[in-house]
Write a protein that holds these residues in place. Structure first.
Motif, PDB file in Angstrom:
ATOM      1  N   HIS A  11       0.853  -1.265   0.108  1.00 17.40           N
ATOM      2  CA  HIS A  11      -0.093   0.233   0.108  1.00 17.40           C
ATOM      3  C   HIS A  11       1.039   1.382  -0.100  1.00 17.40           C
ATOM      4  CE1 HIS A  11      -2.882  -2.795   2.064  1.00 17.40           C
ATOM      5  NE2 HIS A  11      -3.482  -3.052   1.511  1.00 17.40           N
ATOM      6  N   PHE A  12       0.760   2.146  -0.807  1.00 24.33           N
ATOM      7  CA  PHE A  12       1.061   3.826  -0.544  1.00 24.33           C
ATOM      8  C   PHE A  12       1.158   4.373  -0.243  1.00 24.33           C
ATOM      9  CE2 PHE A  12       1.514   2.748  -6.166  1.00 24.33           C
ATOM     10  CZ  PHE A  12       2.238   1.757  -5.860  1.00 24.33           C
ATOM     11  N   VAL A  13       2.087   5.376   0.559  1.00 25.38           N
ATOM     12  CA  VAL A  13       1.218   6.053   1.706  1.00 25.38           C
ATOM     13  C   VAL A  13       3.013   7.967   1.027  1.00 25.38           C
ATOM     14  CG1 VAL A  13       1.752   6.917   3.855  1.00 25.38           C
ATOM     15  CG2 VAL A  13       0.839   4.761   3.075  1.00 25.38           C
ATOM     16  N   CYS A  14       2.143   8.602   1.001  1.00 31.57           N
ATOM     17  CA  CYS A  14       2.694   9.723   0.573  1.00 31.57           C
ATOM     18  C   CYS A  14       3.603  10.108   1.311  1.00 31.57           C
ATOM     19  CB  CYS A  14       1.857  11.007  -0.377  1.00 31.57           C
ATOM     20  SG  CYS A  14       0.934  11.517   1.049  1.00 31.57           S
ATOM     21  N   GLU A  15       4.639  10.630   1.004  1.00 29.66           N
ATOM     22  CA  GLU A  15       6.316  11.702   1.823  1.00 29.66           C
ATOM     23  C   GLU A  15       4.743  12.368   3.672  1.00 29.66           C
ATOM     24  OE1 GLU A  15      10.034  13.694   1.991  1.00 29.66           O
ATOM     25  OE2 GLU A  15       8.382  14.106  -0.152  1.00 29.66           O
ATOM     26  N   THR A  16       3.949  13.494   3.085  1.00 30.80           N
ATOM     27  CA  THR A  16       3.413  14.351   3.450  1.00 30.80           C
ATOM     28  C   THR A  16       2.248  13.182   4.260  1.00 30.80           C
ATOM     29  OG1 THR A  16       2.980  16.088   2.205  1.00 30.80           O
ATOM     30  CG2 THR A  16       1.452  15.883   3.810  1.00 30.80           C
ATOM     31  N   CYS A  17       1.971  11.901   4.182  1.00 26.43           N
ATOM     32  CA  CYS A  17       1.017  11.388   5.389  1.00 26.43           C
ATOM     33  C   CYS A  17       2.128  10.570   5.866  1.00 26.43           C
ATOM     34  CB  CYS A  17       0.063  11.016   4.360  1.00 26.43           C
ATOM     35  SG  CYS A  17      -1.388  11.406   3.948  1.00 26.43           S
ATOM     36  N   PHE A  18       3.053   9.630   5.602  1.00 29.16           N
ATOM     37  CA  PHE A  18       3.977   9.768   5.854  1.00 29.16           C
ATOM     38  C   PHE A  18       4.817  10.476   7.336  1.00 29.16           C
ATOM     39  CE2 PHE A  18       8.520   6.851   7.298  1.00 29.16           C
ATOM     40  CZ  PHE A  18       7.196   6.564   7.598  1.00 29.16           C
ATOM     41  N   GLY A  19       4.678  11.109   6.887  1.00 29.96           N
ATOM     42  CA  GLY A  19       5.774  12.332   7.996  1.00 29.96           C
ATOM     43  C   GLY A  19       4.202  11.685   9.621  1.00 29.96           C
ATOM     44  N   CYS A  27       3.147   3.059  14.467  1.00 28.73           N
ATOM     45  CA  CYS A  27       3.469   4.052  12.598  1.00 28.73           C
ATOM     46  C   CYS A  27       3.491   2.885  11.926  1.00 28.73           C
ATOM     47  CB  CYS A  27       5.011   3.860  11.935  1.00 28.73           C
ATOM     48  SG  CYS A  27       5.545   4.044  10.713  1.00 28.73           S
ATOM     49  N   LEU A  28       1.494   2.902  11.667  1.00 25.85           N
ATOM     50  CA  LEU A  28       0.496   1.871  10.892  1.00 25.85           C
ATOM     51  C   LEU A  28       0.435   2.262   9.800  1.00 25.85           C
ATOM     52  CD1 LEU A  28      -0.947   0.794  13.718  1.00 25.85           C
ATOM     53  CD2 LEU A  28       0.967  -0.263  12.775  1.00 25.85           C
TER      54      LEU A  28
END
Length: 90
Positions: A11-19, A27-28
């Protein structure tokens, strides 16, 4: 360049959301809730290259803008070049 991270299930997570995810208590992955690494998150370079090269319609398309822009230049187009952007009155 925008970084794209992924969980072990792909599953993809953009840089902003991962932050935001990284700063949380756990960290899920927001999709499947599997644990993601805070220190060494897995990046998806293929998705990053696609995002870099793909053309996207201007968000002002409904107002008449017919431009297709590479993702990396989208913000510049919206804020400076789009004839259909919202302008502040002086």
């Amino acid at each position: 360049q925008t970084k794209i991270f992924q969980c072990v299930n792909g599953h993809f997570v953009c840089e902003t959301c991962f932050g935001r995810i990284r700063q949380g208590k756990q960290c899920l992955c927001p999709q499947c809730r599997v644990k993601m690494s805070r220190r060494e998150p897995a990046r998806n370079k293929l998705a990053e290259k696609y995002l870099e090269a793909a053309l996207f319609p201007c968000p002002n398309a409904d107002d008449g803008c017919l431009e297709k822009i590479q993702f990396g230049y989208l913000n510049e187009h919206i804020s400076e070049n789009c004839k259909y952007r919202t302008m502040k009155c002086k």
